[in-house]
Scaffold this active site. Structure first.
Site, PDB file in Angstrom:
ATOM      1  N   SER A   1       0.816  -1.218   0.000  1.00 36.20           N
ATOM      2  CA  SER A   1       0.000   0.000   0.000  1.00 36.20           C
ATOM      3  C   SER A   1       0.849   1.267   0.000  1.00 36.20           C
ATOM      4  O   SER A   1       0.492   2.262   0.605  1.00 36.20           O
ATOM      5  CB  SER A   1      -0.933  -0.005   1.206  1.00 36.20           C
ATOM      6  OG  SER A   1      -0.140  -0.171   2.383  1.00 36.20           O
ATOM      7  N   GLY A   2       2.002   1.208  -0.664  1.00 36.41           N
ATOM      8  CA  GLY A   2       2.777   2.430  -0.913  1.00 36.41           C
ATOM      9  C   GLY A   2       2.053   3.268  -1.962  1.00 36.41           C
ATOM     10  O   GLY A   2       0.875   3.024  -2.243  1.00 36.41           O
ATOM     11  N   ASN A   3       2.744   4.210  -2.583  1.00 30.05           N
ATOM     12  CA  ASN A   3       2.006   5.036  -3.545  1.00 30.05           C
ATOM     13  C   ASN A   3       1.610   4.235  -4.780  1.00 30.05           C
ATOM     14  O   ASN A   3       0.485   4.333  -5.264  1.00 30.05           O
ATOM     15  CB  ASN A   3       2.737   6.350  -3.879  1.00 30.05           C
ATOM     16  CG  ASN A   3       4.028   6.159  -4.632  1.00 30.05           C
ATOM     17  OD1 ASN A   3       4.652   5.091  -4.578  1.00 30.05           O
ATOM     18  ND2 ASN A   3       4.446   7.191  -5.341  1.00 30.05           N
TER      19      ASN A   3
ATOM     20  N   GLY B   1       1.375   0.872  -4.887  1.00 31.50           N
ATOM     21  CA  GLY B   1       0.451  -0.161  -4.405  1.00 31.50           C
ATOM     22  C   GLY B   1      -0.964   0.377  -4.266  1.00 31.50           C
ATOM     23  O   GLY B   1      -1.936  -0.255  -4.695  1.00 31.50           O
TER      24      GLY B   1
ATOM     25  N   LYS C   1       8.956  -3.778  -9.764  1.00 32.64           N
ATOM     26  CA  LYS C   1       9.908  -3.531 -10.850  1.00 32.64           C
ATOM     27  C   LYS C   1      11.252  -4.142 -10.494  1.00 32.64           C
ATOM     28  O   LYS C   1      11.639  -4.190  -9.337  1.00 32.64           O
ATOM     29  CB  LYS C   1      10.079  -2.022 -11.057  1.00 32.64           C
ATOM     30  CG  LYS C   1       8.819  -1.393 -11.613  1.00 32.64           C
ATOM     31  CD  LYS C   1       9.055  -0.684 -12.914  1.00 32.64           C
ATOM     32  CE  LYS C   1       7.685  -0.277 -13.459  1.00 32.64           C
ATOM     33  NZ  LYS C   1       7.759   0.671 -14.536  1.00 32.64           N
TER      34      LYS C   1
ATOM     35  N   ALA D   1       3.499   6.681 -10.545  1.00 34.50           N
ATOM     36  CA  ALA D   1       2.334   6.361  -9.722  1.00 34.50           C
ATOM     37  C   ALA D   1       1.394   7.549  -9.528  1.00 34.50           C
ATOM     38  O   ALA D   1       0.168   7.407  -9.644  1.00 34.50           O
ATOM     39  CB  ALA D   1       2.805   5.843  -8.359  1.00 34.50           C
TER      40      ALA D   1
ATOM     41  N   LYS E   1      15.990  -0.369 -17.331  1.00 37.34           N
ATOM     42  CA  LYS E   1      15.782   1.040 -17.688  1.00 37.34           C
ATOM     43  C   LYS E   1      16.251   1.971 -16.573  1.00 37.34           C
ATOM     44  O   LYS E   1      16.634   3.109 -16.839  1.00 37.34           O
ATOM     45  CB  LYS E   1      14.320   1.294 -18.042  1.00 37.34           C
ATOM     46  CG  LYS E   1      13.324   0.850 -16.984  1.00 37.34           C
ATOM     47  CD  LYS E   1      12.765   1.977 -16.153  1.00 37.34           C
ATOM     48  CE  LYS E   1      11.958   1.448 -14.990  1.00 37.34           C
ATOM     49  NZ  LYS E   1      11.324   2.484 -14.185  1.00 37.34           N
TER      50      LYS E   1
ATOM     51  N   ARG F   1      13.014   9.060 -10.697  1.00 43.03           N
ATOM     52  CA  ARG F   1      13.910   9.447  -9.602  1.00 43.03           C
ATOM     53  C   ARG F   1      15.371   9.101  -9.865  1.00 43.03           C
ATOM     54  O   ARG F   1      16.259   9.839  -9.425  1.00 43.03           O
ATOM     55  CB  ARG F   1      13.446   8.844  -8.280  1.00 43.03           C
ATOM     56  CG  ARG F   1      13.365   7.344  -8.275  1.00 43.03           C
ATOM     57  CD  ARG F   1      13.208   6.805  -6.864  1.00 43.03           C
ATOM     58  NE  ARG F   1      11.938   7.260  -6.282  1.00 43.03           N
ATOM     59  CZ  ARG F   1      11.393   6.684  -5.198  1.00 43.03           C
ATOM     60  NH1 ARG F   1      12.014   5.671  -4.615  1.00 43.03           N
ATOM     61  NH2 ARG F   1      10.254   7.119  -4.718  1.00 43.03           N
ATOM     62  N   ASN F   2      15.629   8.007 -10.577  1.00 45.54           N
ATOM     63  CA  ASN F   2      17.021   7.680 -10.906  1.00 45.54           C
ATOM     64  C   ASN F   2      17.619   8.769 -11.789  1.00 45.54           C
ATOM     65  O   ASN F   2      18.740   9.232 -11.576  1.00 45.54           O
ATOM     66  CB  ASN F   2      17.110   6.323 -11.604  1.00 45.54           C
ATOM     67  CG  ASN F   2      16.777   5.183 -10.664  1.00 45.54           C
ATOM     68  OD1 ASN F   2      17.585   4.814  -9.828  1.00 45.54           O
ATOM     69  ND2 ASN F   2      15.565   4.651 -10.783  1.00 45.54           N
TER      70      ASN F   2
END
Lengths: 416, 416
Positions: free
Chosen positions: A18-20, A22, A145, A178, A275, A341-342
């Site tokens: 239930s992260g962003n 999820g 991922k 997300a 990626k 973010r990478n």
């Protein structure tokens, strides 16, 4: 698609995580469960790692007269009362048929479809907690991922999940930031799902029943690296709609979230992993001020090496067109090299003349960059195979991270 | 590569055109002519359409005591004295061996390699002016993006040039924003060159000599759409180094401009044309604020339709991997959808709620968008073939331009 009338039972769906991302996926799944009542049970469970949160005074839910707003509350209770994940996906209305559940075991009980969407360092522990406590004929979809790469070899997280739980697990991956998906901005995604042909009752050349239990079938399963192993999978009872491409599309496809379902689990999973390594190089090049031509060149070479990596190490099962045709391939690469973010942290590390670990610390609020980790794992694997020179961009990223190559050297090093 | 000693003669090179991309390419070619004295004559000619310019008081070349700075001067004289194209590529030092020539006929005389780099509306007129006045065994490279599409069919500009002049002409295209290349920021590009096998003296199955002139050979030439025609090409005299992939790489490859030479003229040329149509859609989607996922989805679908267009209409000669592997394919698409002018104008047209023609007028200083023109031409061709529905993104772009579809309708229209 709304009704598959002949089936007496419906699929219960649980989202594990239930992260962003999820929560965004749980929102989609719950919306589709509600609009396909012939296939899915309306109530969708979402396992939430319980923690205490406070509703801030600026929140639209803040009302000092409510018990909910009097001091710290359980996150699950806040989600179930406000229909918002105030901690990980604030500002987004969740469907009322999505139920936040603090008990992992309770959340997955009796579910026929399990959607895994949690940071990959928690996968094994989480799966071990529910091993033997799920329906033996459940099916999984991994939204995690990346791949598990080390010196010995490469495995997909979907396979790791499948092996621990004794179920078949496919993968979902795509060009999906997300927050944009949660806001219902249009995007696309790929689902890869290719179980042994048991649920569909189609004859399978590999089928060699070895159990007296009617529904327990042993298969010669060829994994993504081409190795055969004996796996036992339990067939879905015939009173459920079969979990096939059409049913998965019903569960994940929305007007704002377009799904293509393919068979290539390795390609879909690898795209999501590699990626991130390419995005680091794109960020460095952009940070150097080399412009759009240079960034496009990095992405082109990155795409070539993704295809080559798939061809070389997953030749038994991969379809390399996944990289150039599906959302989980070229589109995810493009998104990740635009604002992921990478990319951002790599770019900042050049602009601030700071090591990327320092940027990671100050920018990511304790979260870790996936790309740097994958670059190290992939390099360890390539070095072990004596193939570093065959993948010059992947190797260059590792060396820049190690400080043994400079960004200025990348163009000549990757030239072919 | 610096010396091909056995050859008594060297190639004289002329660049036809001197806009910003023409001048940037002329700079590269002159740098390489100087550093490969065994292959090329040092002096490189650049044809410049003569016009009057004034050196501005803020220019680094301004010195009121110089005659050059006393009132309007010929652009060629300013270029030859200051080694800067003050009008079309200001701020960039040009090699001193690059000679600006106001006479088209004089510039191309005795040249064995002609590099065409001018706006496509001037190609036919320019070629007709030099027809019969060039070496009959000259070879050409077209740097002109786009293809000539109309209801009847599609032809490549390189073929148009070749037919008018009676020479073989290849193509150069890639992820190349001219100003970045001129500043020597690293980029990549693709050259496609696949003449009948005469210069190399390799036996050709199609060879059927029909002329008593030793060097005049008639070939059954298969053009990009698969049609055979009889063409007469004159072989390069054997005292010149053959114009092959290696020599072309010597002429165009720089440490900051990495070249891959391939055979696929159709793929390299088509990529440069169709990506401008895709860039319009990417600009609209970005202008709507739909985010990076949506833009990546448009680019993915665009790439698929580019491949399909090539497969369907150029099946005889195309290598569809050009689109997914070469700079002229996916990399050029990425650059064009990042900051190219088609992308920018389309984005502005949404943000300002203006027709794109209006944005074109106010932003491009009299220049024309290539993408809008190509979208109309491609649609006319597809409609004529009854194939609009097979290429939904290309068709959607045309319809949005015509006002018969809205940007909001694109996602559902292109969904497959």
């Amino acid at each position: 698609m709304g009704s598959l009338a002949p089936y007496q039972r419906k699929h219960k769906v649980t989202v594990v995580g239930s992260g962003n991302w999820g929560t965004a996926i749980a929102k989609i799944v719950a919306e589709n469960a509600a609009s396909n009542p012939g296939i899915f049970e309306e109530k969708v469970e979402m396992w939430v790692f319980e923690e205490k949160v406070e509703i801030s005074k600026t929140s639209r839910h803040y009302d000092p007269s409510l018990p909910l707003c009097q001091g710290p509350q359980n996150l699950t209770e806040v989600i179930n009362q406000t229909h918002e994940n105030v901690k990980y996906l604030p500002g987004i209305n969740l469907p009322t048929n999505l139920h936040a559940n603090p008990s992992l075991v309770d959340a997955v009980q009796d579910s026929t479809i399990l959607v895994f969407n949690l940071p990959h360092q928690f996968i094994i522990k989480t799966c071990e907690q529910i091993k033997g406590k799920i329906l033996p004929y459940a099916r999984g979809i991994s939204c995690i991922k990346g791949v598990d790469v080390n010196e010995e070899g490469i495995s997909l997280f979907s396979e790791t999940i499948g092996k621990i739980l004794g179920i078949y697990c496919g993968a979902l991956s795509g060009a999906n930031i997300a927050s944009e998906v949660a806001q219902e901005k249009w995007s696309e995604s790929s689902i890869a799902y290719d179980p042994p042909h048991m649920d569909s009752k189609a004859p399978s050349p590999n089928r060699s029943p070895s159990s007296s239990t009617e529904n327990l079938v042993q298969f010669e399963h060829k994994d993504v690296s081409g190795q055969f192993s004996r796996v036992k999978l339990q067939a879905l009872p015939s009173d459920y709609p079969p979990v096939d491409h059409a049913v998965l599309k019903s569960l994940f496809h929305r007007p704002y979230f377009h799904i293509r379902v393919v068979n290539d689990v390795a390609g879909v999973s690898l795209g999501g992993a590699l990626k991130n390594v390419v995005a680091l190089a794109a960020g460095w090049v952009d940070g150097m001020g080399w412009g759009d031509n240079a960034k496009a060149a990095i992405m082109r070479v990155g795409l070539l090496e993704m295809v080559k990596f798939g061809e070389q190490f997953f030749s038994a099962t991969i379809n390399t067109r996944t990289f150039t045709e599906e959302s989980a391939g070229v589109a995810d690469l493009i998104t990740s090299c635009s604002g992921g973010r990478n990319f951002r942290c790599a770019k900042l590390s050049i602009e601030r003349k700071q090591p990327i670990e320092k940027v990671e610390e100050t920018e990511l609020n304790g979260q870790k960059l996936q790309g740097t980790l994958t670059a190290v794992e992939v390099n360890s694997f390539l070095k072990n195979q004596g193939l570093e020179e065959e993948f010059p961009l992947l190797t260059a990223v590792y060396r820049v991270l190690q400080g043994t190559m400079s960004v200025e050297d990348i163009p000549s090093y990757i030239e072919r």
